[in-house]
Structure formats: structure tokens, C-alpha cells
Design an enzyme around this catalytic site. Sequence first.
Site, PDB file in Angstrom:
ATOM      1  N   TYR A   7       4.408   6.363   9.723  1.00  0.00           N
ATOM      2  CA  TYR A   7       3.583   5.179   9.431  1.00  0.00           C
ATOM      3  C   TYR A   7       4.370   4.125   8.654  1.00  0.00           C
ATOM      4  O   TYR A   7       4.281   2.929   8.955  1.00  0.00           O
ATOM      5  CB  TYR A   7       2.323   5.604   8.658  1.00  0.00           C
ATOM      6  CG  TYR A   7       1.236   4.560   8.695  1.00  0.00           C
ATOM      7  CD1 TYR A   7       0.406   4.443   9.808  1.00  0.00           C
ATOM      8  CD2 TYR A   7       1.052   3.678   7.642  1.00  0.00           C
ATOM      9  CE1 TYR A   7      -0.570   3.466   9.863  1.00  0.00           C
ATOM     10  CE2 TYR A   7       0.076   2.701   7.678  1.00  0.00           C
ATOM     11  CZ  TYR A   7      -0.740   2.597   8.802  1.00  0.00           C
ATOM     12  OH  TYR A   7      -1.710   1.631   8.853  1.00  0.00           O
ATOM     13  N   PRO A  28      -3.078  -0.136  19.184  1.00  0.00           N
ATOM     14  CA  PRO A  28      -2.844  -0.600  17.802  1.00  0.00           C
ATOM     15  C   PRO A  28      -3.070   0.441  16.704  1.00  0.00           C
ATOM     16  O   PRO A  28      -2.756   0.172  15.541  1.00  0.00           O
ATOM     17  CB  PRO A  28      -3.826  -1.763  17.654  1.00  0.00           C
ATOM     18  CG  PRO A  28      -4.859  -1.554  18.698  1.00  0.00           C
ATOM     19  CD  PRO A  28      -4.203  -0.830  19.824  1.00  0.00           C
ATOM     20  N   TYR A  40      -8.860   5.030   8.051  1.00  0.00           N
ATOM     21  CA  TYR A  40      -8.965   5.336   9.477  1.00  0.00           C
ATOM     22  C   TYR A  40     -10.062   6.389   9.629  1.00  0.00           C
ATOM     23  O   TYR A  40      -9.930   7.482   9.084  1.00  0.00           O
ATOM     24  CB  TYR A  40      -7.649   5.912  10.009  1.00  0.00           C
ATOM     25  CG  TYR A  40      -6.545   4.893  10.200  1.00  0.00           C
ATOM     26  CD1 TYR A  40      -5.745   4.475   9.136  1.00  0.00           C
ATOM     27  CD2 TYR A  40      -6.285   4.362  11.467  1.00  0.00           C
ATOM     28  CE1 TYR A  40      -4.729   3.553   9.331  1.00  0.00           C
ATOM     29  CE2 TYR A  40      -5.256   3.436  11.662  1.00  0.00           C
ATOM     30  CZ  TYR A  40      -4.492   3.032  10.593  1.00  0.00           C
ATOM     31  OH  TYR A  40      -3.481   2.121  10.792  1.00  0.00           O
ATOM     32  N   LYS A  88       2.066  -0.380  15.111  1.00  0.00           N
ATOM     33  CA  LYS A  88       3.506  -0.403  15.384  1.00  0.00           C
ATOM     34  C   LYS A  88       4.014  -1.616  16.173  1.00  0.00           C
ATOM     35  O   LYS A  88       5.225  -1.876  16.179  1.00  0.00           O
ATOM     36  CB  LYS A  88       3.902   0.877  16.161  1.00  0.00           C
ATOM     37  CG  LYS A  88       3.841   2.138  15.334  1.00  0.00           C
ATOM     38  CD  LYS A  88       4.991   2.209  14.352  1.00  0.00           C
ATOM     39  CE  LYS A  88       4.791   3.209  13.266  1.00  0.00           C
ATOM     40  NZ  LYS A  88       4.664   2.646  11.923  1.00  0.00           N
ATOM     41  N   HIS A 143       0.848  -1.203   0.000  1.00  0.00           N
ATOM     42  CA  HIS A 143       0.000   0.000   0.000  1.00  0.00           C
ATOM     43  C   HIS A 143       0.876   1.242   0.000  1.00  0.00           C
ATOM     44  O   HIS A 143       1.672   1.428   0.921  1.00  0.00           O
ATOM     45  CB  HIS A 143      -0.889   0.045   1.244  1.00  0.00           C
ATOM     46  CG  HIS A 143      -1.991  -0.960   1.241  1.00  0.00           C
ATOM     47  ND1 HIS A 143      -3.059  -0.895   2.099  1.00  0.00           N
ATOM     48  CD2 HIS A 143      -2.205  -2.053   0.473  1.00  0.00           C
ATOM     49  CE1 HIS A 143      -3.874  -1.908   1.867  1.00  0.00           C
ATOM     50  NE2 HIS A 143      -3.369  -2.633   0.884  1.00  0.00           N
TER      51      HIS A 143
HETATM   52  P1  FAD Z   1       3.519 -12.021  21.065  1.00  0.00           P
HETATM   53  O1  FAD Z   1       3.038 -12.025  19.665  1.00  0.00           O
HETATM   54  O2  FAD Z   1       2.535 -11.792  22.161  1.00  0.00           O
HETATM   55  O3  FAD Z   1       4.268 -13.399  21.293  1.00  0.00           O
HETATM   56  C1  FAD Z   1       4.606 -13.864  22.575  1.00  0.00           C
HETATM   57  C2  FAD Z   1       4.627 -15.376  22.561  1.00  0.00           C
HETATM   58  O4  FAD Z   1       5.028 -15.848  23.841  1.00  0.00           O
HETATM   59  C3  FAD Z   1       3.265 -15.970  22.293  1.00  0.00           C
HETATM   60  O5  FAD Z   1       3.343 -16.950  21.292  1.00  0.00           O
HETATM   61  C4  FAD Z   1       2.821 -16.530  23.628  1.00  0.00           C
HETATM   62  O6  FAD Z   1       1.962 -17.652  23.493  1.00  0.00           O
HETATM   63  C5  FAD Z   1       4.175 -16.897  24.232  1.00  0.00           C
HETATM   64  N1  FAD Z   1       4.170 -16.977  25.688  1.00  0.00           N
HETATM   65  C6  FAD Z   1       3.474 -16.236  26.573  1.00  0.00           C
HETATM   66  N2  FAD Z   1       3.720 -16.631  27.834  1.00  0.00           N
HETATM   67  C7  FAD Z   1       4.598 -17.661  27.744  1.00  0.00           C
HETATM   68  C8  FAD Z   1       5.221 -18.501  28.705  1.00  0.00           C
HETATM   69  N3  FAD Z   1       4.954 -18.359  30.000  1.00  0.00           N
HETATM   70  N4  FAD Z   1       6.072 -19.440  28.270  1.00  0.00           N
HETATM   71  C9  FAD Z   1       6.322 -19.601  26.946  1.00  0.00           C
HETATM   72  N5  FAD Z   1       5.749 -18.831  25.989  1.00  0.00           N
HETATM   73  C10 FAD Z   1       4.893 -17.870  26.376  1.00  0.00           C
HETATM   74  N6  FAD Z   1       1.246  -4.531  15.421  1.00  0.00           N
HETATM   75  C11 FAD Z   1       1.675  -4.040  14.224  1.00  0.00           C
HETATM   76  O7  FAD Z   1       2.886  -3.844  14.039  1.00  0.00           O
HETATM   77  N7  FAD Z   1       0.825  -3.742  13.199  1.00  0.00           N
HETATM   78  C12 FAD Z   1      -0.516  -3.914  13.330  1.00  0.00           C
HETATM   79  O8  FAD Z   1      -1.244  -3.704  12.361  1.00  0.00           O
HETATM   80  C13 FAD Z   1      -1.010  -4.389  14.609  1.00  0.00           C
HETATM   81  N8  FAD Z   1      -2.334  -4.588  14.798  1.00  0.00           N
HETATM   82  C14 FAD Z   1      -2.744  -5.196  15.940  1.00  0.00           C
HETATM   83  C15 FAD Z   1      -4.102  -5.452  16.068  1.00  0.00           C
HETATM   84  C16 FAD Z   1      -4.554  -6.074  17.223  1.00  0.00           C
HETATM   85  C17 FAD Z   1      -6.019  -6.327  17.360  1.00  0.00           C
HETATM   86  C18 FAD Z   1      -3.633  -6.481  18.250  1.00  0.00           C
HETATM   87  C19 FAD Z   1      -4.113  -7.201  19.488  1.00  0.00           C
HETATM   88  C20 FAD Z   1      -2.300  -6.228  18.118  1.00  0.00           C
HETATM   89  C21 FAD Z   1      -1.840  -5.586  16.977  1.00  0.00           C
HETATM   90  N9  FAD Z   1      -0.490  -5.310  16.806  1.00  0.00           N
HETATM   91  C22 FAD Z   1      -0.067  -4.723  15.636  1.00  0.00           C
HETATM   92  C23 FAD Z   1       0.472  -5.660  17.832  1.00  0.00           C
HETATM   93  C24 FAD Z   1       1.191  -6.985  17.567  1.00  0.00           C
HETATM   94  O9  FAD Z   1       0.262  -8.017  17.379  1.00  0.00           O
HETATM   95  C25 FAD Z   1       2.131  -7.303  18.743  1.00  0.00           C
HETATM   96  O10 FAD Z   1       2.902  -6.170  19.044  1.00  0.00           O
HETATM   97  C26 FAD Z   1       3.053  -8.482  18.412  1.00  0.00           C
HETATM   98  O11 FAD Z   1       2.353  -9.693  18.471  1.00  0.00           O
HETATM   99  C27 FAD Z   1       4.251  -8.543  19.383  1.00  0.00           C
HETATM  100  O12 FAD Z   1       5.021  -9.696  19.123  1.00  0.00           O
HETATM  101  P2  FAD Z   1       5.796 -10.427  20.298  1.00  0.00           P
HETATM  102  O13 FAD Z   1       6.494 -11.574  19.655  1.00  0.00           O
HETATM  103  O14 FAD Z   1       6.572  -9.439  21.069  1.00  0.00           O
HETATM  104  O15 FAD Z   1       4.668 -10.937  21.291  1.00  0.00           O
HETATM  105  C1  DHB Z   2      -4.495  -3.442  11.075  1.00  0.00           C
HETATM  106  C2  DHB Z   2      -4.273  -3.334  12.428  1.00  0.00           C
HETATM  107  C3  DHB Z   2      -3.949  -2.105  12.950  1.00  0.00           C
HETATM  108  O1  DHB Z   2      -3.712  -1.990  14.277  1.00  0.00           O
HETATM  109  C4  DHB Z   2      -3.831  -0.987  12.149  1.00  0.00           C
HETATM  110  O2  DHB Z   2      -3.520   0.210  12.710  1.00  0.00           O
HETATM  111  C5  DHB Z   2      -4.038  -1.099  10.794  1.00  0.00           C
HETATM  112  C6  DHB Z   2      -4.376  -2.349  10.258  1.00  0.00           C
HETATM  113  C7  DHB Z   2      -4.845  -4.771  10.524  1.00  0.00           C
HETATM  114  O3  DHB Z   2      -4.985  -5.709  11.306  1.00  0.00           O
HETATM  115  O4  DHB Z   2      -4.997  -4.899   9.301  1.00  0.00           O
END
Ligand code: FAD
Ligand code: DHB
Length: 402
Positions: A388, A296, A204, A300, A75
Site C-alpha cells: 500500500y 481503484p 476500507y 495505485k 497517514h
Molecule cells: P489521465 O489522468 O487519464 O490523463 C490523460 C490525459 O490525456 C487527460 O488529461 C486527457 O484529457 C488527455 N487526453 C485524452 N485523450 C487525448 C487526446 N486524444 N489528445 C490529447 N490529450 C488527450 N490512482 C491512485 O494512484 N490513487 C488513488 O487513490 C486513485 N483513486 C482513483 C479513484 C477514481 C474514482 C478513479 C477514476 C481513478 C483513481 N486512480 C487512483 C487512478 C488515477 O486517477 C489514474 O491512474 C491517473 O489519472 C492516471 O494518470 P495518467 O496521466 O496516466 O492518465
Molecule cells: C481514494 C481513492 C482510492 O481509489 C483509494 O483506494 C483510496 C482513496 C481517494 O480518492 O481518496
Amino acid sequence: MARLNTQVGIVGAGPAGLLLAHLLHLNGIDSVVIENRSREHVIDRVRAGVLEQGTVDLLVAMGVGDGALRRGLRHEGLYISFKGRRHRIDMAELTGGKAITVYGQNEVVKDLIDARAATGRRLYFEAAHVSVDGLDASQPIIRFEHDGTDHELGCDFIAGCDGFHGICRPSIPDGALTVYERIYPFGWLGLLVEAAPSSDELVYTHHERGFALFSMRSPAVTRLYFQVPPDEPIQHWSDAAIWDELLARMTTSDGWKPNIGRIVQKSVTPMRSFVATPMRHARLFLAGDAAHIVPPTGAKGLNLAASDVLVLARALKAFYEHRREEWLDEYSDVCLRRVWKAQRFSWWMTSTLHHSPDGSAFDHQRQIADLDYLTSSRAAMTSLAEQYVGLPADVSLDSVGL
Ligand code: FAD
Ligand code: DHB
């Protein structure tokens, strides 16, 4: 009791843990990844969708970017909608050609799990009772139970990549961390819908009934979010009520609206800003959501997880190749500069676009003025666009051997 050893023990097989594991592998450094959920659960979890230009460049340089390049949707712009009108921000034109890629986090995770499996290095799913110990000792330990057997993994370092609700951050002694936090008085109800996206780019929407966001996953799947109270029970929302609300918020005066389709997944996410500093305690390094959470709206979180592990991989490579420790010592400070800028951007996007239940009429007018300025000033649009698509990383791909 099974006793194992590795160089880096990684807790969590989300984006942070899996990216770190593969970056270390590419540099000849061994790791063991320990995840408490099943492979299916980790792959099916629907979350982020927006990859910054730098995150895609990293995946490609690591040899795990084929999926993002082939199936991801590039995009070059996005829409900001308010007072019933959509305004396009041409990110590529404003940033010298940069763009974002819409590619589901679960796809990224699946690609990384496949890459891990191909290396033959160890990754345990469904590990129970995971704990870390001896963080101050020369060989910290990760304990867990797998297939009914107790395991003790001795490591040089532990990477806490276990997300916001993991065990690593709470294992740091009281008083060693400073926490900065803001909880927002709203959450997002997120939907995955079987319907062709009605726009090529994200929308948005600011609306007096509350924020709404139009996104997508593929040419046949639309992803939608809308603002609800933070503790909203999902059963309050029938499918019919969801569509009424979305159409009320999103339909613009030129008739644009999302296509309606079968809702295949829905969930509510609360929103918070959170930073724990420093991101290191002795031989434990926190990365991604384990150390910080952003609301979210700025898309980021996943991207910050990627930039953290790039900084960590550089430091571990310098340690193993040259016994240099200064990059390990700088790890937290280098990450936090980028983390705080993403925090500021995510807070700004959130507070400008959402309807605050305790906001005044003045706040509403100020938001409209902010959005009017944003969509009419090239300087303001450039500022949004460069944040962004992703601010530059402080660490080059060269420094991790890519
Ligand atoms: P996580 O993905 O949370 O991974 C952590 C892992 O550790 C998991 O697999 C979990 O099961 C495991 N774990 C937990 N506890 C234990 C334990 N005790 N022992 C062993 N393993 C464990 N980010 C973006 O950049 N762009 C977006 O568009 C965006 N949209 C989002 C939309 C939503 C609705 C949500 C909820 C989040 C969004 N995010 C977005 C944020 C993004 O999903 C997170 O920042 C990302 O998952 C972080 O990755 P991580 O590996 O740090 O943590
Ligand atoms: C999506 C999630 C977000 O948090 C955002 O700001 C834009 C898009 C997505 O899941 O597509």
C-alpha cells in the site's frame, strides 16, 4: 499550417504527461505537451487521492512537492472494517516508517501545470483532432488543431500519456500489442462531501450490501465511495438514498460512521484491470493509464503513472546524454514488473473487499477468513502495508539527475 519541432512530443496533460515533461525539463530535454481538454477541466477533474511514499519523494525531489508536503495529509495507518469492526493496520510501524499522503490528483496536476508554465516550455490545452503518425520513421509526427490552425509537430520520440481512452494506444498497428483484461461486475459511486472527516485515516469496509470506502481531501472535506452495479445511472441515487446506504454499510458496532454533509460532486466509475504489452512501439512509448488500468481499490493508478515516467525519463536522459539505447529497449520490461505487482495487489484488494453479485456463500466465508487472517497476522499486515505504501521503484532518483 504551423510546423514545430521538439525532442519529445507528449500527448496528454494528466499526471503522467506533466510529470514526464517536468522531469525532462530538469534534464535539459525539450518537450511539447498536447492536451485535448481545457486547463479548467483538467484541474477540476476529481480522481485519485492517495500518493505512495515514493511518489511524494519524487515530487519533492523534482521541486514540485511543496503542496503535497504542506496541504497533503500524511497517514501512517489505515483501517479495514468487516463484520461491523474496524481493524487498524499500522503501516509506518510495519514498513520502517513509510506512509501515504492524501492529496488530490487535481492538486498534483495544478502544481505541475504551474511548474510547466514557469519553465516557459510549450503546453497546448484544447488541442483538437490529435493524431500520431510515422511511428516507425526517424521523425514521428503529432498533428493537432489549435485556435483554428493545423499544427504538425516533428519529434524524436512520442510519449503516449493520454489515458485509457486516448489515441496513442489505438494508433499502434493491429497485432503488435497483447492485451490482458478483467472487467469487474461492479463500479464505484464516488462522492465529495462538505463534512469534516470523522476518522484521521482511511476506512476500507467489507459489507454484505457491498464495499464502501471512507477517505478525505482536507480537514473540511470527506471523500466517500461505495460499490454499485457498473452501469448504474447516477440519477438512481438521491442524496437521502446515498446516506442511507453509506450508513448501513459503514457504521461499526462502536458507533463510528462518516459525518453527513452537503454532497458537492458525485460520479460512477466502472472497474477494470487492463495491461497492454509491450508499452513501446518503435518511437512511441506508452505511460500510465494509456498502457494499464487498475481497479481503484489499491489506490495505485496515479502512482504507477509516476513510476512509468521515472523509468522513461531515465531512458531518454541516457539517450540524449550518451546515445545509449538499452534503457529505451528495456523500458517496457522494467515498467511491467512493477505494473503486474500493482495489478495483483489491486485485484486482491478488490476481490477481497467487494461483494460479487455472482459469488457464492463459500466465496463470502472465504473473504471473511481472508480479512480475519489479514487483520490478525503481522506477516499478512506487513504484506499489505508494504504494497500500500508502494513497492520500491526499480529506478533511483539519482538516475534522473535528482
Ligand atoms: P489521465 O489522468 O487519464 O490523463 C490523460 C490525459 O490525456 C487527460 O488529461 C486527457 O484529457 C488527455 N487526453 C485524452 N485523450 C487525448 C487526446 N486524444 N489528445 C490529447 N490529450 C488527450 N490512482 C491512485 O494512484 N490513487 C488513488 O487513490 C486513485 N483513486 C482513483 C479513484 C477514481 C474514482 C478513479 C477514476 C481513478 C483513481 N486512480 C487512483 C487512478 C488515477 O486517477 C489514474 O491512474 C491517473 O489519472 C492516471 O494518470 P495518467 O496521466 O496516466 O492518465
Ligand atoms: C481514494 C481513492 C482510492 O481509489 C483509494 O483506494 C483510496 C482513496 C481517494 O480518492 O481518496
